[in-house]
Each structure stands twice: as structure tokens, then as C-alpha cells.
Design a protein around this motif. Structure first.
Motif, PDB file in Angstrom:
ATOM      1  N   ALA A  56       1.092  -4.724 -16.035  1.00 20.00           N
ATOM      2  CA  ALA A  56       1.870  -5.628 -15.184  1.00 20.00           C
ATOM      3  C   ALA A  56       3.180  -5.027 -14.681  1.00 20.00           C
ATOM      4  O   ALA A  56       3.569  -5.257 -13.527  1.00 20.00           O
ATOM      5  CB  ALA A  56       2.132  -6.947 -15.918  1.00 20.00           C
ATOM      6  N   PRO A  57       3.926  -4.247 -15.507  1.00 20.87           N
ATOM      7  CA  PRO A  57       5.203  -3.713 -15.008  1.00 20.87           C
ATOM      8  C   PRO A  57       5.077  -2.755 -13.839  1.00 20.87           C
ATOM      9  O   PRO A  57       6.093  -2.376 -13.245  1.00 20.87           O
ATOM     10  CB  PRO A  57       5.775  -2.981 -16.240  1.00 20.87           C
ATOM     11  N   ILE A  58       3.847  -2.334 -13.486  1.00 24.68           N
ATOM     12  CA  ILE A  58       3.672  -1.459 -12.327  1.00 24.68           C
ATOM     13  C   ILE A  58       4.215  -2.126 -11.075  1.00 24.68           C
ATOM     14  O   ILE A  58       4.797  -1.477 -10.197  1.00 24.68           O
ATOM     15  CB  ILE A  58       2.184  -1.091 -12.165  1.00 24.68           C
ATOM     16  N   ILE A  59       4.048  -3.463 -10.984  1.00 24.86           N
ATOM     17  CA  ILE A  59       4.556  -4.186  -9.821  1.00 24.86           C
ATOM     18  C   ILE A  59       6.081  -4.097  -9.780  1.00 24.86           C
ATOM     19  O   ILE A  59       6.677  -3.835  -8.722  1.00 24.86           O
ATOM     20  CB  ILE A  59       4.113  -5.662  -9.873  1.00 24.86           C
ATOM     21  N   VAL A  60       6.718  -4.314 -10.929  1.00 22.21           N
ATOM     22  CA  VAL A  60       8.182  -4.220 -10.999  1.00 22.21           C
ATOM     23  C   VAL A  60       8.622  -2.794 -10.690  1.00 22.21           C
ATOM     24  O   VAL A  60       9.576  -2.568  -9.932  1.00 22.21           O
ATOM     25  CB  VAL A  60       8.676  -4.650 -12.394  1.00 22.21           C
ATOM     26  N   GLY A  61       7.920  -1.822 -11.270  1.00 19.48           N
ATOM     27  CA  GLY A  61       8.265  -0.427 -11.024  1.00 19.48           C
ATOM     28  C   GLY A  61       8.144  -0.058  -9.562  1.00 19.48           C
ATOM     29  O   GLY A  61       8.969   0.691  -9.023  1.00 19.48           O
ATOM     30  N   GLY A  62       7.106  -0.597  -8.888  1.00 16.89           N
ATOM     31  CA  GLY A  62       6.941  -0.311  -7.471  1.00 16.89           C
ATOM     32  C   GLY A  62       8.096  -0.842  -6.650  1.00 16.89           C
ATOM     33  O   GLY A  62       8.588  -0.177  -5.728  1.00 16.89           O
ATOM     34  N   ALA A  63       8.554  -2.062  -6.970  1.00 16.27           N
ATOM     35  CA  ALA A  63       9.685  -2.644  -6.241  1.00 16.27           C
ATOM     36  C   ALA A  63      10.949  -1.818  -6.448  1.00 16.27           C
ATOM     37  O   ALA A  63      11.722  -1.585  -5.510  1.00 16.27           O
ATOM     38  CB  ALA A  63       9.906  -4.082  -6.693  1.00 16.27           C
ATOM     39  N   LEU A  64      11.166  -1.360  -7.683  1.00 13.11           N
ATOM     40  CA  LEU A  64      12.359  -0.558  -7.975  1.00 13.11           C
ATOM     41  C   LEU A  64      12.247   0.840  -7.384  1.00 13.11           C
ATOM     42  O   LEU A  64      13.238   1.402  -6.907  1.00 13.11           O
ATOM     43  CB  LEU A  64      12.567  -0.476  -9.486  1.00 13.11           C
ATOM     44  N   ALA A  65      11.039   1.405  -7.416  1.00 11.65           N
ATOM     45  CA  ALA A  65      10.850   2.769  -6.910  1.00 11.65           C
ATOM     46  C   ALA A  65      11.189   2.871  -5.431  1.00 11.65           C
ATOM     47  O   ALA A  65      11.672   3.906  -4.956  1.00 11.65           O
ATOM     48  CB  ALA A  65       9.409   3.223  -7.152  1.00 11.65           C
ATOM     49  N   GLY A  66      10.929   1.786  -4.694  1.00 11.51           N
ATOM     50  CA  GLY A  66      11.250   1.812  -3.273  1.00 11.51           C
ATOM     51  C   GLY A  66      12.717   2.033  -2.988  1.00 11.51           C
ATOM     52  O   GLY A  66      13.086   2.458  -1.889  1.00 11.51           O
ATOM     53  N   LYS A  67      13.573   1.746  -3.960  1.00 14.39           N
ATOM     54  CA  LYS A  67      15.007   1.940  -3.784  1.00 14.39           C
ATOM     55  C   LYS A  67      15.422   3.400  -3.951  1.00 14.39           C
ATOM     56  O   LYS A  67      16.537   3.770  -3.584  1.00 14.39           O
ATOM     57  CB  LYS A  67      15.773   1.085  -4.808  1.00 14.39           C
ATOM     58  N   VAL A  68      14.539   4.226  -4.496  1.00 14.92           N
ATOM     59  CA  VAL A  68      14.978   5.580  -4.843  1.00 14.92           C
ATOM     60  C   VAL A  68      14.110   6.691  -4.270  1.00 14.92           C
ATOM     61  O   VAL A  68      14.596   7.801  -4.085  1.00 14.92           O
ATOM     62  CB  VAL A  68      15.059   5.756  -6.389  1.00 14.92           C
ATOM     63  N   VAL A  69      12.809   6.436  -3.979  1.00  6.04           N
ATOM     64  CA  VAL A  69      11.916   7.550  -3.651  1.00  6.04           C
ATOM     65  C   VAL A  69      12.302   8.265  -2.367  1.00  6.04           C
ATOM     66  O   VAL A  69      11.990   9.452  -2.199  1.00  6.04           O
ATOM     67  CB  VAL A  69      10.443   7.098  -3.573  1.00  6.04           C
ATOM     68  N   ASP A  70      12.950   7.570  -1.424  1.00  7.66           N
ATOM     69  CA  ASP A  70      13.380   8.217  -0.191  1.00  7.66           C
ATOM     70  C   ASP A  70      14.891   8.417  -0.145  1.00  7.66           C
ATOM     71  O   ASP A  70      15.445   8.779   0.887  1.00  7.66           O
ATOM     72  CB  ASP A  70      12.945   7.391   1.024  1.00  7.66           C
TER      73      ASP A  70
END
Length: 425
Positions: A56-70
Motif C-alpha cells: 500500500a505505501p507504494i501509492i504514498v511513495g509515488g506521490a512523494l517521489a513526484g516532488k523529487v525525481v525531476d
């Protein structure tokens, strides 16, 4: 196969791919170890909670990752992810050295894994165009899928084989070491995997690099990207239903119990692995969206062979589903690279893969009540429709939206077409 060998002769790609394979093998082994520790300490209830914490935390991680990957260097993001997850996994054998591992620690470790997992899932495909020539990109995409498929087959077997000899906590120590191997491989690359180019004039660079808005606007405004997102999310709901159906069939309809379950899981994994290898070896389609749509319809139709629960047809259905499923994944990834602006690539890949991974548990939730209520045939038909029917969207509406030509300049021009709403934020 010559294309794969040519890719492995590219030093940076070889280092990234090899490190990823080692890390993915560790992931497969660690799930077996964590689940074994959970079920031996807390039974089925603990195993269920662990599964929620793990996925389940993959969804949370995806939302947070969008803030940093670019916004930051992909190189250091991959290293940081590896170090954090290595520390989390290593904490279990460290505590086990002194006393029994608390069940809550297992949940916490699984949650850390789930939150950070999306970083390499989004970053690795995003950097492939920076590492390989354009003519090798399809093969590189296929090799990424091959790494994932091979690890999914071998990793759990490796974990299960090691537990009787070294114990589950030490298997997690092996996984921690695999993360360090990946971090070392990334650091050894000459390519610095820098963050993307700055935002267009008039747009705040920092704001542009961490916002989901331009990514959502881009996907929503591009019919090809939108249909790919819808189609693959729906397909993964159907596959989530299949994941639940496999153990149900092994327990209730097919002779052989756990042995037949292993055969079913291995068959699907082998079919997807074969499809990935084929996808990197064949020529790109002149009209890739037509190919993608037809492959999705074929993959969904394969699930209909599960009707009746005949063991041979169930195995055949998984092969008919798995091979085209992997082929369409490789083909669609090439299209996504063509259409996604470089400055949005990391977030776009992260968003799409988060949606796709998040769809799998939805399928599991749908399939469970249907099977419990004795509606196996209805579950199979619904899974087939969800997996295959969206392919009609590609065939009917956008089959000519993307056309591959031998003119690389034309392909480059197509890649640089960005909707106005994205350009201006």
C-alpha cells in the motif's frame, strides 16, 4: 540476442542493469523472508497486515517521489533509496542477533520498503534514453523488463532455499547487501544522471520541477498518453484478480495444492519473461498503438481460457495472457519515451507506474468477494474484460496517432511536440 549483447557493451548501462538485477533478486528473497517471519510469529493475520504495509505505501511513495525525481540528481536519489532500504532490512538481523524480532518491526520495515520502492521504478526507465543510443532504446526497455521478470522468478526461490540454512533474518541481510551493490554500481557510472533541464522561461524552476500539475496536464491533454494510462491501469486490475485466482484455483479446483500454485506462478512469470525478450528483439511497429491495442485484446482474451478451471487450459491461458502482456509493455514504453518531454520524464514515469502498481490491489479486492461467493466464472469474465477491452480504445481511436519512420529527425521532432498548456505551466 545481438541487440542485448550490444547494450551490455555500453559500460554505464551494464553497470545500472547489473546492479538493478542484484537488487531485484534481493527484493524477491526479502519478501519470502519477511512473510515467513510474520506468519511464524503472528499467523495469517500478521501476514495480511504485512502485505498491506509492503504494497500500500507504494501509492504514498509515488506521490512523494513526484516532488523529487525531476528536482534532484537521479544518481543521488538512487543511492539514497538504496542506503535507506538497506538500513531498514539490516535492522532485522541486527535485532535478531540479540533477541526475537518484534512483529511491529517487520511492519515498519515493510512500510519503508513500500514508500521508497517507487523511486527506482520511476527513475531507472526515465534515464535509459540518456544511457543508450536511440536505435537501442526498445531493447533497453525490454532488458529492464527482463531484469524484473527474471528476479521475480529467481528471487523468491532463492529466499525460500536460503531460509532453512541461514535463517530468515540473514536472508534480509543478503537483501541489504544487494542494495549496497546497486548503490556502488550507480556511483561507478560515468554518467552523473543529472536532474532534467530547467523549466521554460516564465515558470519557476523549483516549482516546475516538483509539481504534479504539468505532468497531469500533459497526460490528460495527450490522447495517446491518456489512453495508455487508462488501458494499463485497467489491465493491471485484471491481473490483480488473476493473482488472487491462482491460489484459489490451487486450493479449491486443481489437484496438487502448493505444487500446482508454484507451477501457475512460474508459468505466468516465464511467459512474461519470454514476451520481454521477444519485445526487445523484434522491429518496432510502423503503427505501435495498433500493435499495443491488439496485444492487449489478445492478452485479455487469454484469461477466458481459465473458464472451467481445466489445469491445462489454465496454464495455456496464462501463457496466452503473459507473452503479449510483456510485449505491449515494451511497445508502450517506447511510445511514452517518444512523447514525454525530458523535463517531465521522471515524474511521468513515476505517475504512470504508481497508477499501474496501485491498480493490482484493486483487482485483488474485487476478486476476493466474487470467489468467496462462488462466482468463479463471473470473476474470470470480468478479469478478461478489464484486462483486454481497453485495447479497443487504442485500435479504434489512436491506432494511427503514432507512426514510426526510419527518419530519426522526424522521431526527434515528434518527441519535442509539447502541448501548450504544459509549456506554459
Amino acid at each position: 540476442m545481438s541487440q542485448y549483447w550490444a547494450l551490455l557493451r555500453i559500460p554505464d548501462f551494464r553497470k545500472l542493469w547489473t546492479g538493478a538485477v542484484v537488487s531485484l533478486l534481493g527484493d524477491g528473497a526479502s519478501w519470502i523472508a519477511l512473510s515467513w517471519l510474520a506468519v511464524t510469529r503472528g499467523g495469517a493475520a500478521a501476514l495480511a497486515i504485512l502485505g498491506v504495509c509492503y504494497f500500500a505505501p507504494i501509492i504514498v511513495g509515488g506521490a512523494l517521489a513526484g516532488k523529487v525525481v525531476d528536482q534532484f540528481s537521479r544518481r543521488w536519489l538512487l543511492v539514497a533509496d538504496s542506503l535507506v532500504r538497506a538500513a531498514a532490512m539490516a535492522s532485522v538481523p541486527a535485532v535478531a542477533w540479540w533477541h526475537s524480532v518484534p512483529i511491529g518491526q517487520l511492519y515498519a520495515v515493510a512500510a519503508v520498503y513500500g514508500v521508497f520502492k517507487i523511486l527506482p521504478i520511476g527513475i531507472v526507465p526515465a534515464v535509459l534514453p540518456d544511457l543508450v543510443p536511440e536505435r537501442r532504446l526498445s531493447a533497453a526497455i525490454a532488458m529492464e523488463a527482463v531484469a524484473t521478470g527474471a528476479a521475480a522468478l529467481v528471487g523468491p526461490v532463492l529466499g525460500g532455499a536460503l531460509i532453512p540454512f541461514i535463517g530468515a533474518p540473514r536472508v534480509l541481510a543478503v537483501d541489504a547487501a544487494s542494495y549496497l551493490v546497486f548503490a556502488a554500481a550507480v556511483l561507478a557510472m560515468k554518467n552523473r544522471l543529472a536532474r532534467p533541464a530547467a523549466a521554460p522561461p516564465g515558470e519557476s524552476s523549483a516549482r516546475q520541477a516538483r509539481s504534479w500539475r504539468p505532468v497531469v496536464s500533459f497526460v490528460r491533454g495527450d490522447p495517446v498518453m491518456l489512453i495508455i494510462t487508462i488501458a494499463f491501469t485497467s489491465f493491471n486490475i485484471g491481473m490483480g484478480m488473476l493473482i488472487v485466482a491462482q491460489p484459489w484455483l490451487a486450493h479449491n479446483r486443481l489437484a496438487g495444492g502448493a505444487s500446482i500454485l508454484g507451477i501457475l506462478v512460474a508459468t505466468l512469470g516465464a511467459a512474461e519473461l519470454a514476451g520481454s525478450i521477444i519485445g526487445g528483439a523484434i522491429r518496432p511497429a510502423a503503427r505501435p498503438m495498433l500493435r499495443i491495442g491488439l496485444l492487449q485484446i489478445l492478452a485479455g482474451s487469454g484469461l477466458l481460457l481459465l473458464l472451467g478451471a481445466d489445469p491445462f487450459l489454465v496454464v495455456a491461458g496464462q501463457i496466452v495472457c503473459g507473452v503479449p502482456a510483456a510485449l505491449l509493455t515494451v511497445s508502450s514504453q517506447s511510445v511514452r519515451y517518444q512523447r514525454t518531454p525530458e523535463r517531465l520524464r521522471g515524474r511521468t514515469m513515476t505517475l504512470m507506474r504508481t497508477l499501474m502498481l496501485g491498480a493490482v490491489p484493486v483487482g485483488s479486492v474485487i476478486a476476493g468477494p466474487l470467489l468467496a461467493g462462488g462466482h468463479y466464472a463471473a470473476m474470470v469474465v470480468l478479469a478478461a474484460v478489464l484486462a483486454g477491452a481497453p485495447g479497443v480504445l487504442s485500435v479504434v481511436f489512436i491506432r494511427n496517432a503514432v507512426v514510426n519512420t526510419p527518419d530519426s529527425a522526424a522521431r526527434q521532432a515528434a518527441r519535442n511536440i509539447i502541448p501548450a498548456e504544459v509549456t506554459h505551466g
